[in-house]
Write an enzyme that holds these catalytic residues in place. Structure first.
Site, PDB file in Angstrom:
ATOM      1  N   GLU A 475     -23.581  67.387 -28.024  1.00 42.19           N
ATOM      2  CA  GLU A 475     -22.575  66.480 -27.453  1.00 42.19           C
ATOM      3  C   GLU A 475     -21.240  67.195 -27.254  1.00 42.19           C
ATOM      4  OE1 GLU A 475     -23.266  63.424 -30.473  1.00 42.19           O
ATOM      5  OE2 GLU A 475     -23.907  62.068 -28.874  1.00 42.19           O
ATOM      6  N   GLU A 495     -31.999  62.745 -31.555  1.00 43.63           N
ATOM      7  CA  GLU A 495     -31.687  61.685 -32.525  1.00 43.63           C
ATOM      8  C   GLU A 495     -32.813  60.672 -32.709  1.00 43.63           C
ATOM      9  OE1 GLU A 495     -29.531  63.023 -30.529  1.00 43.63           O
ATOM     10  OE2 GLU A 495     -27.574  63.200 -31.507  1.00 43.63           O
TER      11      GLU A 495
END
Ligand code: NAI
Length: 644
Positions: A475, A495
């Site tokens: 990210e 995730e």
């Protein structure tokens, strides 16, 4: 060495195939020759089917052209011919004689021998050929081990050698160590002697094999394969043959007698227990259990590696002996201590070579560090797998402010083997188990705000990434103006595998990068992490404007260069949101997570604030799910993902 050069690799076995793949990775055209075209084709097929893959992306196989070594005419136009046939002096000498009349006037010719004398190998060749001939000792598998030992003979032109080294280091992911033309060069000489000395010592001190491995792996900054597991992997018969060659060719070696095989090793080889390929060696797998050899009975028993007290004298015996040995023979094998250290680190995955180890230099601190490099600020993520937590986010924010105040670019890098493996899961799962939504919300919000601040900074930002660049690490990179990636980069947002969805702006950025909700959904829900930087570009994680460096060691230099380029426009709405049906293959808890992910992507406006809000809302829902908690807890406790 020209960009996009032509290479000929002769011998399509383990090493020839691996080297051919590696040069194809560098964008070269490679003729891969063997005794027959069929053998060469089989070698190419092994490259295509290799696991882990030798090629950055499967399409690169198109650059490898199989052929027959009876017909060497392709060598005339080649920039580089690499001999990688069987380790037999007479065979190699015969091939070099044939090559002499086949190569062009500028062609470089090298041998991938692991220990034969290059001088002896080329002694029948003419001077014009010997000027352009030397050793290039790659390690197996070439894609994954960056060392190339380059071994000139007294006849090799030094100008040409240095030009070759600069070209190889610029165009491939390899680093070169120059070694002298002595048996086993630097790497094999030190490795085999230290290995056998460790085995002799273990037997003399009666230390169990698994205890030796517990003491000589990560505890010494070396790979987990340590001593005996590594020996089983290499093959005990191969070790015996290398040791015998070294023993015969090094009459004055200070540890020569340690190159004689200890009796238990000889008996294992005589029994055909030659290591992993034979199903038994120092270890033996029985069902799901791996048993260890008993020195007395040479049978197998359960392991007891936690009992390291049994081996308390081992390290104190083998290390000083090794350091003394290296000191004694250093001048014979190399011109520099640094080259010796680099050979052991780059060839065997050691964190420190013998000279650095014996000096006991202090370990660098585990807090993030801000430094200056050529007028840019460099923020280095540090710590165990460089994972994110609130102090790290705060440090990133502070770095952005400092760079803005100075008006200089900000480059993010990661210390050690990766950029960042993600957010601190231990911290997260503890809050999830407490049901502490407030703490989770605060962490996620801070993460989102930090990465958003990076994205909208008024100075150029560059993520210089390598290795695991996952979760929050990914990210941060996706929010930088540009990504500069080393070839071996695993980029992605895994995730879902730990029961949640990305929540640091990752879903938002995936939507912008992939341009459609469905493509972003598939990349995240199916855990499509890249297997190389080229693969990341192919999958869409990297944009056209992002840069893949050829040599990981040039990452910072190239990142600094990229920080000078105009910042590509990164914001903007996806081309279309689209409607899609959740694939039927997503079942059980995967489906629950996927529904949340799909809602973030398609459930409302696509401006940054709205997307971030939905990421957090979905994350809060999943954080309370017992099955999500079980996924995260299992990964942390066992290192293995849980499918539930
Ligand atoms: P390999 O046995 O896997 O392959 C050798 C290949 O050469 C075979 O496909 C064979 O058909 C071919 N060949 C034999 N004579 C030939 C000739 N006259 N013309 C054309 N092709 C011929 O051997 P590997 O392991 O690939 O080793 C090759 C060289 O690399 C050896 O010198 C070895 O010592 C060295 N080396 C091996 C390493 C390893 O881990 N396997 C590591 C570093 C160096």
């Amino acid at each position: 060495m020209q960009d996009q050069a032509i290479a000929v690799v002769i011998g399509a076995g383990t090493m020839g195939g691996g080297i051919a793949a590696d040069l194809a990775n560098a964008g070269w055209t490679v003729h891969l020759l063997d005794q027959t075209v069929a053998l060469a084709e089989a070698g190419k097929r092994r490259v295509e089917q290799s696991s882990p893959p030798l090629l950055y992306v499967p399409e690169l196989a198109g650059r490898i052209v199989p052929g027959c070594a009876e017909e060497l005419s392709v060598c005339a136009a080649a920039d580089w011919v690499i001999e990688a046939i069987a380790e037999k002096l007479v065979l190699k000498q015969a091939l070099l004689s044939r090559l002499e009349s086949a190569v062009g006037p500028e062609t470089l010719i090298t041998s991938n021998t692991s220990g034969l004398s290059l001088t002896e190998m080329s002694k029948h060749c003419g001077m014009a050929f010997r000027l352009r001939f030397f050793g290039t000792h790659f390690f197996n598998p070439p894609r994954y081990l960056k060392l190339v030992e380059v071994v000139p003979t007294p006849a090799t032109s030094s100008d040409m050698l240095h030009e070759f080294i600069a070209g190889l280091e610029a165009q491939t992911n390899h680093r070169v160590v120059v070694a002298k033309d002595t048996p086993g060069f630097i790497s094999t000489r030190l490795w085999i002697t230290h290995l056998l000395d460790t085995i002799h010592t273990a037997i003399e001190q009666n230390i169990p094999v698994e205890v030796v491995d517990a003491l000589t792996g990560p505890a010494l900054g070396r790979p987990r394969s340590a001593t005996f597991r590594m020996a089983d992997l290499v093959g005990l018969d191969i070790i015996a043959s290398i040791a015998k060659n070294q023993y015969e060719s090094l009459p004055d070696d200070p540890l020569r007698e340690r190159l004689r095989l200890p009796e238990p090793l000889e008996r294992l080889i005589a029994d055909g227990r030659t290591g992993q390929k034979a199903g038994a060696g120092f270890y033996k797998r029985v069902g799901r259990e791996i048993l260890a050899l008993d020195w007395q009975t040479l049978t197998y028993r359960s392991r007891q590696e936690e009992n390291t007290a049994l081996g308390k004298e081992l390290v104190g015996t083998i290390l000083p002996r090794f350091f003394g040995y290296v000191e004694a023979i250093a001048g014979e094998i190399s011109d520099s201590e640094e080259a010796i250290d680099n050979a052991m680190c780059w060839g065997f995955g050691w964190q420190k070579g013998p000279f650095a180890m014996s000096r006991r230099a202090p370990d660098p601190p585990a807090t993030p560090a801000l430094s200056e490099y050529e007028g840019a600020l460099v923020f280095e993520l540090r710590g165990k797998l460089n994972v994110f937590d609130p102090p790290l986010c705060a440090a990133v924010l502070e770095a952005v402010s400092q760079a803005e105040a100075r008006g200089c670019p900000l480059i993010f890098t990661g210390q050690g083997s990766c950029f960042s493996a993600g957010y601190n899961l231990a911290r997260l799962v503890a809050a999830m188990e407490r049901g502490d939504l407030e703490a989770i919300e605060a962490d996620m919000k801070q993460c989102q705000e930090t990465f958003l601040r990076v994205k909208h900074a008024t100075i150029p930002t560059v993520a210089a990434i390598h290795g695991y660049t996952l979760g929050a690490g990914c990210e941060l990179a996706l929010h930088c103006g540009r990504i500069v990636a080393s070839p071996e980069t695993a980029l992605g947002l895994p995730e879902c595998a730990v029961g949640v969805i990305p929540c640091g702006g990752g879903v938002k950025e995936a939507l912008f990068r992939f341009g459609s909700a469905q493509a972003a959904f598939e990349a995240i829900a199916f855990n499509q992490n890249s297997t190389s930087a080229h693969d990341a570009k192919k999958r869409g994680w990297l944009r056209e404007s992002d840069v893949i460096v050829r040599n990981a060691d040039q990452l910072l230099v190239e990142a600094r260069g990229a920080a000078r380029l105009p910042v590509p426009k990164l914001t903007g709405s996806p081309a279309h949101i689209g409607v899609f049906v959740l694939p039927a293959s997503l079942a059980g808890h995967d489906r629950v997570i996927a529904q949340q992910l799909a809602w973030v992507l398609t459930g409302g406006p696509t401006d940054e604030a709205a997307l971030l809000e939905r990421e957090r809302a979905a994350f809060r829902v999943l954080a309370l799910e017992p099955l999500s908690i079980a996924r995260m807890r299992t990964l942390l406790d066992t290192g293995k993902p849980l499918k539930n």
